[in-house]
Design an enzyme around this catalytic site. Structure first.
Site, short mmCIF file in Angstrom:
data_model
loop_
_atom_site.label_atom_id
_atom_site.label_comp_id
_atom_site.label_asym_id
_atom_site.label_seq_id
_atom_site.Cartn_x
_atom_site.Cartn_y
_atom_site.Cartn_z
N SER A 1 7.05 61.80 34.08
CA SER A 1 6.49 60.75 33.68
C SER A 1 5.89 59.78 34.55
CB SER A 1 7.40 59.77 32.57
OG SER A 1 7.37 60.58 31.45
N LYS B 1 2.07 59.84 35.02
CA LYS B 1 1.46 58.99 33.94
C LYS B 1 0.48 58.01 34.70
CE LYS B 1 4.63 60.15 30.15
NZ LYS B 1 5.69 59.64 29.47
N TYR C 1 -1.10 69.11 30.94
CA TYR C 1 0.12 68.07 30.95
C TYR C 1 1.55 68.39 31.37
CZ TYR C 1 3.12 64.53 29.02
OH TYR C 1 4.23 63.44 28.87
N TYR D 1 10.13 53.03 30.07
CA TYR D 1 10.45 53.29 28.77
C TYR D 1 10.90 52.12 27.86
CZ TYR D 1 10.55 57.71 31.05
OH TYR D 1 10.25 59.03 31.98
N VAL E 1 12.13 61.52 33.85
CA VAL E 1 13.49 61.92 33.44
C VAL E 1 14.00 63.04 34.47
CG1 VAL E 1 13.11 61.61 31.03
CG2 VAL E 1 12.29 63.95 31.94
#
Length: 305
Positions: free
Chosen positions: A61, A64, A189, A241, A259
């Site tokens: 992540s 992102k 992705y 998160y 993660v």
């Protein structure tokens, strides 16, 4: 500084036993639970490192905010904000519930999976291969590391088990949020999440954001201060998160976790920080990495709040 970093690595490494590596992506479950490392790069280019800083791990992540930067460069903020909102959710990163209940049927921000998939769909390129290559090239540029590559085993593992991400993407397609082929968007992705980095790579990106888009080694403006501000705002409000509020109180600067165990941080005008500790807490953040950053923030008085 070196003695201090060595000390906190030794102090907090035992905490890794209190967390667990991510298991919902089977390939990640093979990672050594006890790994822990940290890199600091200040805006003058000085590097301080301790622990397992040479270990390569997948960015997950943390891709992102990086892909968001590229999407902003490609499209401008008006187009990006047509596809994603500007608000934190308070939900887990893979939650799908807000897509149906939010009136506009668009993800509330690009730091959750649904929003990140919408942003990936905006990356320019004539093919999925060109799009992922542009993402790779961008990361190589901002990390000063030409050896950046995709971990194919992790990519295959993510692709085979990414059922919830697929459901999100098709839901978004149904409401016109995603343009183009859904499966191609998902392939890009999954591959962007499977890019391998080290703590030094993350620290270089953090330092670039700390200088509002001006490269600390070359002096080149890579992206505008406005885009840097947008990305850092998302990191500060949504980057950890549904533990982002707690992180703001305990640590107090923009950060993005993954993660795979990484955390990328930026301290405005001062430094970038990269952390790796694959043992995660229940919210998906590095359990020992959080302790490293909390200690560092208090020691150097880095909180922006």
């Amino acid at each position: 500084m070196q003695a201090y970093l060595d000390g906190i690595i030794e102090q907090f490494r035992p905490i890794t036993n209190e967390g667990k590596v991510a298991s919902y992506i089977p390939e990640l479950e093979k990672t050594d639970n006890n790994l822990l490392g940290i890199t600091l790069i200040d805006t003058k280019g000085m590097i301080y490192e301790s622990g397992d800083t040479k270990h390569q791990f997948t960015i997950q992540s943390i891709s992102k905010p990086i892909v968001l930067l590229l999407a902003l460069i490609d499209n401008g903020e008006e187009k990006v904000f047509e596809k994603v909102g500007k608000e934190p959710t308070g939900d887990p990163f893979n939650s799908i519930v807000r897509l149906e209940t939010f009136d506009e049927h668009k993800p509330l921000n690009p730091m959750i999976n649904a929003g990140a998939i919408s942003v990936t769909a905006l990356i320019k390129g004539e093919s999925k291969e060109e799009k992922i290559q542009r993402i790779l090239n961008f990361i190589k540029k901002i990390t000063h590391n030409q050896n950046i590559k995709i971990n194919e085993d992790v990519y295959q593992s993510e692709s085979k088990t990414g059922y919830r991400n697929r459901s999100m993407a098709y839901f978004l397609k149904d409401f016109g949020n995603i343009e183009g082929d859904v499966d191609e968007v998902l392939e890009v992705y999954f591959k962007q999440c499977s890019i391998e980095v080290t703590t030094r790579d993350l620290a270089y990106i953090g330092a670039l954001l700390a200088r509002d888009g001006v490269d600390i080694l070359t002096g080149e403006r890579v992206f505008s201060a406005r885009y840097s501000s947008i990305v850092k705002s998302y990191m500060a409000t949504c980057g950890m998160y549904d533990g982002s509020g707690e992180f703001a109180i305990n640590v107090g600067f923009p950060a993005k976790s993954g993660v795979g165990g990484g955390i990328m941080c930026t301290v405005l005008g001062q430094m970038g920080i990269g952390v790796f500790g694959p043992a995660l807490n229940k919210k998906g953040n590095s359990i020992a990495g959080l302790k490293l950053l909390e200690s560092l923030s208090k020691k150097l008085e880095l909180s922006i709040y």
